[in-house]
Structures are given as C-alpha cells and as structure tokens.
Scaffold this active site. Structure first.
Site, PDB file in Angstrom:
ATOM      1  N   ASP A  44       0.847  -1.190   0.000  1.00  0.00           N
ATOM      2  CA  ASP A  44       0.000   0.000   0.000  1.00  0.00           C
ATOM      3  C   ASP A  44       0.893   1.255   0.000  1.00  0.00           C
ATOM      4  O   ASP A  44       1.794   1.371   0.839  1.00  0.00           O
ATOM      5  CB  ASP A  44      -0.861  -0.038   1.272  1.00  0.00           C
ATOM      6  CG  ASP A  44      -2.098   0.828   1.160  1.00  0.00           C
ATOM      7  OD1 ASP A  44      -2.107   1.783   0.369  1.00  0.00           O
ATOM      8  OD2 ASP A  44      -3.067   0.547   1.892  1.00  0.00           O
ATOM      9  N   ASP A  45       0.636   2.171  -0.901  1.00  0.00           N
ATOM     10  CA  ASP A  45       1.356   3.453  -0.934  1.00  0.00           C
ATOM     11  C   ASP A  45       2.873   3.291  -1.044  1.00  0.00           C
ATOM     12  O   ASP A  45       3.632   4.144  -0.578  1.00  0.00           O
ATOM     13  CB  ASP A  45       1.052   4.291   0.330  1.00  0.00           C
ATOM     14  CG  ASP A  45      -0.369   4.840   0.364  1.00  0.00           C
ATOM     15  OD1 ASP A  45      -1.130   4.581  -0.582  1.00  0.00           O
ATOM     16  OD2 ASP A  45      -0.709   5.527   1.347  1.00  0.00           O
ATOM     17  N   CYS A  84      -6.579   3.775  -3.371  1.00  0.00           N
ATOM     18  CA  CYS A  84      -6.805   2.398  -2.909  1.00  0.00           C
ATOM     19  C   CYS A  84      -7.938   1.654  -3.592  1.00  0.00           C
ATOM     20  O   CYS A  84      -7.721   0.654  -4.265  1.00  0.00           O
ATOM     21  CB  CYS A  84      -7.121   2.402  -1.421  1.00  0.00           C
ATOM     22  SG  CYS A  84      -5.740   2.871  -0.428  1.00  0.00           S
ATOM     23  N   LYS A 137      -5.942  -5.824   3.779  1.00  0.00           N
ATOM     24  CA  LYS A 137      -6.871  -4.709   3.576  1.00  0.00           C
ATOM     25  C   LYS A 137      -7.749  -4.940   2.352  1.00  0.00           C
ATOM     26  O   LYS A 137      -7.242  -5.126   1.254  1.00  0.00           O
ATOM     27  CB  LYS A 137      -6.050  -3.429   3.412  1.00  0.00           C
ATOM     28  CG  LYS A 137      -6.827  -2.258   2.859  1.00  0.00           C
ATOM     29  CD  LYS A 137      -5.937  -1.037   2.818  1.00  0.00           C
ATOM     30  CE  LYS A 137      -6.479   0.026   1.893  1.00  0.00           C
ATOM     31  NZ  LYS A 137      -5.595   1.202   1.875  1.00  0.00           N
ATOM     32  N   HIS A 139     -11.133  -2.982   1.380  1.00  0.00           N
ATOM     33  CA  HIS A 139     -11.507  -1.650   0.854  1.00  0.00           C
ATOM     34  C   HIS A 139     -12.315  -1.686  -0.441  1.00  0.00           C
ATOM     35  O   HIS A 139     -12.193  -0.788  -1.289  1.00  0.00           O
ATOM     36  CB  HIS A 139     -10.272  -0.755   0.693  1.00  0.00           C
ATOM     37  CG  HIS A 139     -10.582   0.696   0.988  1.00  0.00           C
ATOM     38  ND1 HIS A 139      -9.646   1.692   1.001  1.00  0.00           N
ATOM     39  CD2 HIS A 139     -11.766   1.301   1.278  1.00  0.00           C
ATOM     40  CE1 HIS A 139     -10.217   2.842   1.281  1.00  0.00           C
ATOM     41  NE2 HIS A 139     -11.511   2.632   1.461  1.00  0.00           N
ATOM     42  N   SER A 162      -8.757   1.119   4.977  1.00  0.00           N
ATOM     43  CA  SER A 162      -7.408   1.508   5.396  1.00  0.00           C
ATOM     44  C   SER A 162      -7.297   1.558   6.919  1.00  0.00           C
ATOM     45  O   SER A 162      -8.287   1.850   7.601  1.00  0.00           O
ATOM     46  CB  SER A 162      -7.043   2.882   4.837  1.00  0.00           C
ATOM     47  OG  SER A 162      -7.110   2.859   3.437  1.00  0.00           O
ATOM     48  N   HIS A 252       1.365   2.317   4.016  1.00  0.00           N
ATOM     49  CA  HIS A 252       0.372   3.349   4.325  1.00  0.00           C
ATOM     50  C   HIS A 252       0.567   3.758   5.790  1.00  0.00           C
ATOM     51  O   HIS A 252       0.883   2.923   6.626  1.00  0.00           O
ATOM     52  CB  HIS A 252      -1.008   2.716   4.120  1.00  0.00           C
ATOM     53  CG  HIS A 252      -2.159   3.662   4.000  1.00  0.00           C
ATOM     54  ND1 HIS A 252      -2.544   4.493   5.017  1.00  0.00           N
ATOM     55  CD2 HIS A 252      -3.021   3.883   2.976  1.00  0.00           C
ATOM     56  CE1 HIS A 252      -3.606   5.189   4.622  1.00  0.00           C
ATOM     57  NE2 HIS A 252      -3.919   4.842   3.390  1.00  0.00           N
ATOM     58  N   ASP A 303      -0.341  -0.639  -4.859  1.00  0.00           N
ATOM     59  CA  ASP A 303      -1.657  -0.146  -5.300  1.00  0.00           C
ATOM     60  C   ASP A 303      -1.603   1.258  -5.879  1.00  0.00           C
ATOM     61  O   ASP A 303      -2.469   1.654  -6.652  1.00  0.00           O
ATOM     62  CB  ASP A 303      -2.683  -0.212  -4.157  1.00  0.00           C
ATOM     63  CG  ASP A 303      -2.423   0.809  -3.047  1.00  0.00           C
ATOM     64  OD1 ASP A 303      -1.266   1.223  -2.848  1.00  0.00           O
ATOM     65  OD2 ASP A 303      -3.396   1.191  -2.364  1.00  0.00           O
ATOM     66  N   ASN A 304      -0.619   2.036  -5.470  1.00  0.00           N
ATOM     67  CA  ASN A 304      -0.421   3.406  -5.993  1.00  0.00           C
ATOM     68  C   ASN A 304       0.852   3.947  -5.362  1.00  0.00           C
ATOM     69  O   ASN A 304       1.440   3.306  -4.493  1.00  0.00           O
ATOM     70  CB  ASN A 304      -1.631   4.320  -5.696  1.00  0.00           C
ATOM     71  CG  ASN A 304      -2.079   4.320  -4.252  1.00  0.00           C
ATOM     72  OD1 ASN A 304      -3.167   3.844  -3.930  1.00  0.00           O
ATOM     73  ND2 ASN A 304      -1.256   4.819  -3.350  1.00  0.00           N
TER      74      ASN A 304
END
Ligand code: NAG
Ligand code: NAG
Ligand code: NAG
Ligand code: NAG
Length: 527
Positions: A44-45, A84, A137, A139, A162, A252, A303-304
């Site tokens: 994540d992130d 997300c 996670k 979401h 999140s 994240h 994811d990003n």
C-alpha cells in the site's frame, strides 16, 4: 443467516474443489504440470524507489531484492489508478474504474462496494476449484454482500478499509499524529484530532465476524504473516490449487515498527517500517519455497504511489519526481496521474518458469494480473465485458518483450472528475489533458488545469516529467493525433461497457461495530 449462507458457500466451494482435484489428478497429473498456485502480495502506498533493486539509494529491502534476482523485475509497471479502492477494484476485475464503477475510495459509512455484477478473479478461480483466500486490507465494500467472502474468497482475515480509517489503542506513526481510541472507561467520546478519521475502533475480521476492535496495529503484520503461512500450508496439504491475495497495510500510514528505539524518527521510521514489510514478504516467500515452490507464481506490486502529504512518513518515487507539477505546487504522487502516482514496483517469481534475474522494460499494468492468471489457470474470462488488461504470460516466460502500446491513467482524486481518463501513455510518450497535484507536505495543492493542447512528455528522456515537448515540434505534431485517436477509441468502447455503477451512498448504521454499547465499539474474541 450470514453464517449459514457462508457455510453453504464454503461447502459448495469445497465440493467443486474435490471434483477439480480429481480433474487435476487425471488430466494434469503425470504428464502435464498441475494447475499453478497464485500468490499476489499488494503493498500500500509503496514508492517505485522503495525497492532497493529499482533504486540504489534504498537499502532496506534485502528480501525483495533477492526475489528480484531470482525472478523478473518490471520497471515500467503501473497501478490502474492512484488510490486504494479503484486500484484494488481494477486488480480484481481486470477493468478500469469507468467500466467496473469504482472510481474513488469507499468510506467507513459506505453502503456499497465493488458492484455485484462485476466478476472477480477470485470468483473465477473459486469456480474452477481453487481454494481462495484474502488476507489484509479489502476496501471494496464492507456491508452485506460486498464482503470478501461473497466476492469469491472462501477465507478472509483482515481489515475492511485503510488502517487510518478507525482508531487503535496503539495508533502508530502518522503525520500529524492521531490519538489512541477513547478508553473503555471514558465518560464521553473525545473528538478525533485534525485529519484523524474516527473514534470508532478499527475492526479486524475473520470471515464475517469481527474478532478484534480496535485492532492492535503493533501485532497486525505478525497476524497477517501467521494467517498467510497457515493458509499456504493448509491449501498445500489439501492438494488443491490455491489463490492467495495478501494486501498489506505497509507502507500506508500509520506506520508501525517491530524494533522500536527512541532515536527513530522521520525517514528512519519509514525505513524501519519498510524493513518490516520486506521481512514479511520474505516470510511468505520462504513459506512458498518450503511447500509449493515449483508450482507457485508469486507476484509483488503496489496499489499506488507514496502519500507525499505525510512528509517524511511517505515513500520514495525514485527518478519520477513530477517536476512540472512540483514547480506549480502540490505533490505529483498518490491521487495524481503523474508517474509518482501510479508507477509501482513489481516482481514476478516462479522458479523454472519465470527466468531469474531479468529486468523487463515492457509497459505493463496491474490490470494484466486477471487475464494473465486466468490464462495460466486455463480458465475462461467472464463473458460479455471488455478487459483493459492483457495476458502477459509470454512476457513473464521471457518469450516476448511487448506489453501495452497504450495505457490510460484515470483521475483518482486530485483534479478533474473521478475515474475520467485524463492522461494517456503511448509508447514512451505521455499526454496530459488535465494536470493537478495532490496536497503536498507543505500544504500546497497544485490546482487543476485543463490543457486544450495536451502536455506531452517524453518519459524516456524526461522521467521527471519536467519539460513538455514544444507543441510546434515535429514530434509533438506526430504524437498528438495518435493520442487523440486512442482516447476517442477507448471512450467509445467504454460507452458500450459502463453499466456497473458503485453505490457511494452513506449510512452510519453500516459502520462496522461489534458492540454498539461500548465506546469505540470495543470487543475481542479469542483468535
Ligand atoms: C499490542 O501488541 C503488542 C505486540 O504483540 C503487545 O506487546 C502489546 O501489549 C499489545 N497492546 C495492546 C494494547 O494490546
Ligand atoms: C544478476 O544480474 C546482474 C547484472 O546483470 C549481475 O551483476 C548479478 O550478479 C546477477 N545476480 C545473480 C544472483 O545472478
Ligand atoms: C456510459 O456512457 C454513456 C455514453 O458515453 C454515457 O451517456 C453514460 O452516462 C455512461 N454511464 C455511466 C454510468 O457512466
Ligand atoms: C450491472 O448492473 C446494472 C444495473 O443493475 C445493469 O444495468 C447491467 O446490465 C449489469 N451489467 C452486467 C455486466 O451484468
């Protein structure tokens, strides 16, 4: 009722599985390889530059770097969105948000989720006899039939959204810091701090049941590792092929660290947490290596891009610094269509199938995971819909270097309308019809700008996206009609395939709460 339905579903899945292991035995058995297992680890992130193998300055990912040397590393690999929920919806459907309906994040009070008439990769594999598990996670909706157990996963252990979307007694590191949940003995609810989400505890689910609320963030990574290794062991013992989707809470915020010390602060905290993630991935890979190594395809990606608003608690974009935007304020990372928003680390590991120590420069996307896995599992793609991803197994096996000619990057919150395809990648060129930044560490916003003549960057010469091509140049004149053409084509295609609409309405009664009588919804079941 939900429990009964789940049992019926699980029974159905295990009967199908039984029949399919028979098929595996008869037809795949001796001569052909058994159908492969799949493990997708989604960070994540995470920043492109957070992977040491991508960016030499980073020294905190020894396990991932080892995986890169034993598998294939993709350097031009993109998340399908820059936040997300849309990114995860595209992973599980192989389709852009403008088709699957998920164009921005779900909230804790969201009634809906990934539209029910979208078919997930897990559903397709489950129907084909795979054991399917989701850990981490989700979401993609947490109310009613939007939960993972109804979207193709026979096992689920994790958090519904999140981990900054609920309080914890162990709040971890955030910028600005968020308070712990109000204690059980509190006489009244305290108000959460600025930018802190809620005084409702973050819930942890096992299947449809909340087993802990609020979650202890300090031990969450360890629990994910334990559940994931157990899942792999049990699935491997069963003899059936399996699919594990492990969506980590790292990197994240809030960050957690295993080895705390008083001098940890700023970037050092981030790096310590990166080490924690690296270690976790290493443990999953070791488990695969010791149980089902020869027949398991392990895919690591993100994811990003990093969440720059979190300042020194955000990841590293490597060379993709988005200078055109930073000069005008705002950050060019998560939530934006600058490279820092969607170019993510990606590794494929499958001993004896995916060649070792190879770097691929093919233009690829998380959208490709669905069609590729479906092809490797020899299952058909769900009918009557278009996929934005490609079957890239030839690239994985080293037989081809060709990925996408074109990729589209949707708006994910910083500028323009949600989901709109505002940026087009064509070969080494990238055209922006709309630009905008996300909120930066310094609080600047980088407002939205529309470009009647798109800004076109040559990423090969200008990975920083600093200086667009001169619009009177021959190259620009050559590229412009091509990007306009592909954009017109896809918009036309989408207009015939855009019926899935996500319900983004709110209702406070759907906020997960295992005990409405307790402050912060406190409860704990023995795990
Ligand atoms: C959270 O988990 C950590 C690690 O297992 C443990 O040391 C700590 O006591 C737990 N905290 C709470 C509030 O339960
Ligand atoms: C991987 O390739 C690099 C460069 O091509 C080489 O320096 C390195 O020794 C190789 N590593 C392994 C483990 O083969
Ligand atoms: C689908 O596309 C058509 C044609 O562009 C448009 O009129 C319609 O509003 C779109 N539907 C959704 C749900 O976005
Ligand atoms: C999805 O649901 C919508 C609304 O219920 C419907 O119009 C559409 O045809 C469905 N799409 C698919 C692919 O089934």
């Amino acid at each position: 009722m939900g429990g009964l339905l789940l049992k019926v579903l699980l029974l159905g899945a295990s009967l199908t599985g039984f029949l399919y292991s028979f098929v595996d035995f008869c037809f795949y058995g001796k001569t052909v390889l058994k159908r492969p297992n799949f493990v997708i680890i989604l960070a994540d992130d995470v920043g492109w530059g957070d992977l040491g193998a991508n960016w030499a300055e980073t020294k905190d990912t020894p396990q991932l770097d080892k995986m890169a040397s034993e598998g294939m590393r993709f350097v031009d690999f993109h998340a399908p969105a820059s936040t997300c929920s849309p990114s995860r919806a595209s992973l599980l459907t192989g389709r852009l948000g403008v088709r699957n309906g998920v164009t921005h994040n779900f909230a804790i009070s969201s009634v809906g989720g990934l539209p029910l008439n979208e078919t997930t990769l897990a559903q397709v594999l489950q129907e084909a006899g795979y054991i399917t598990g989701m850990i981490g996670k989700w979401h993609l909706g947490h109310h009613g039939l939007y939960q993972p157990n109804f979207r193709g996963f026979s096992y689920y252990f994790g958090i519904p959204y999140s981990h900054d979307m609920g309080c914890s007694d162990t709040p971890g590191y955030n910028h600005p810091p968020c308070p712990a949940c109000p204690p059980a003995s509190a006489v009244s609810r305290s108000s959460p701090g600025k930018n802190c989400y809620s005084d409702v505890g973050l819930p942890l689910y096992e299947n449809l049941i909340i087993v802990e609320q609020p979650v202890n963030l300090t031990s969450l990574a360890e629990k994910f590792a334990e559940k994931a290794t157990q899942f792999i062991q049990q699935a491997s013992d069963s003899g059936r092929p399996f699919f594990l989707y492990l969506a980590l809470t790292h990197m994240h915020v809030p960050l957690t660290v295993t080895h705390w010390s008083a001098d940890l602060s700023g970037q050092r905290l981030y790096r310590e947490s990166l080490r924690e993630m690296d270690n976790l991935v290493g443990r999953i890979k070791d488990k695969v290596d010791s149980t089902v190594k020869e027949n398991t395809f392990l895919w690591f990606t993100g994811d990003n891009g990093p969440w720059s608003q979190k300042c020194e608690l955000a990841g590293n974009v490597g060379p993709f610094t988005g200078l055109w935007q930073t000069k005008r304020g705002g950050s060019p990372t998560k939530q934006t269509t600058w490279e820092g928003g969607h170019r993510v680390p990606a590794l494929a590991y499958w001993p004896n199938r995916v060649p070792a120590n190879v770097t691929s420069t093919a233009l690829l996307s998380v959208l490709d995971i669905f069609p590729t896995i479906a092809s490797l599992a020899k299952v058909n793609l769900p009918p009557k819909r278009h996929f934005d991803g490609l079957d890239i197994s030839e690239v994985l096996f080293g037989h081809s270097h060709t990925g996408h000619r074109v990729l589209f990057h949707p708006n994910s919150g910083a500028a323009g309308s949600y989901g709109a395809l505002q940026t087009v990648r064509l070969g080494q060129y990238k055209a922006f019809y709309i630009t905008g930044g996300a909120e930066a560490c310094d609080g600047s916003l980088g407002p939205e700008r529309h470009h009647r003549l798109p800004l076109i960057f040559n990423l090969q010469e200008d990975p920083e996206e600093c200086a667009p091509l001169d619009s009177s140049s021959a190259v620009y004149q050559d590229i412009l009609p091509k990007v306009t053409g592909v954009l017109v084509d896809i918009l036309q295609d989408i207009s015939g395939d855009n019926t899935s609409v996500a319900d983004y309405s709110h209702d406070p009664s759907v906020i997960p709460c295992c005990n409405v009588l307790e402050i912060a919804c406190r409860c704990q079941l023995p795990l």
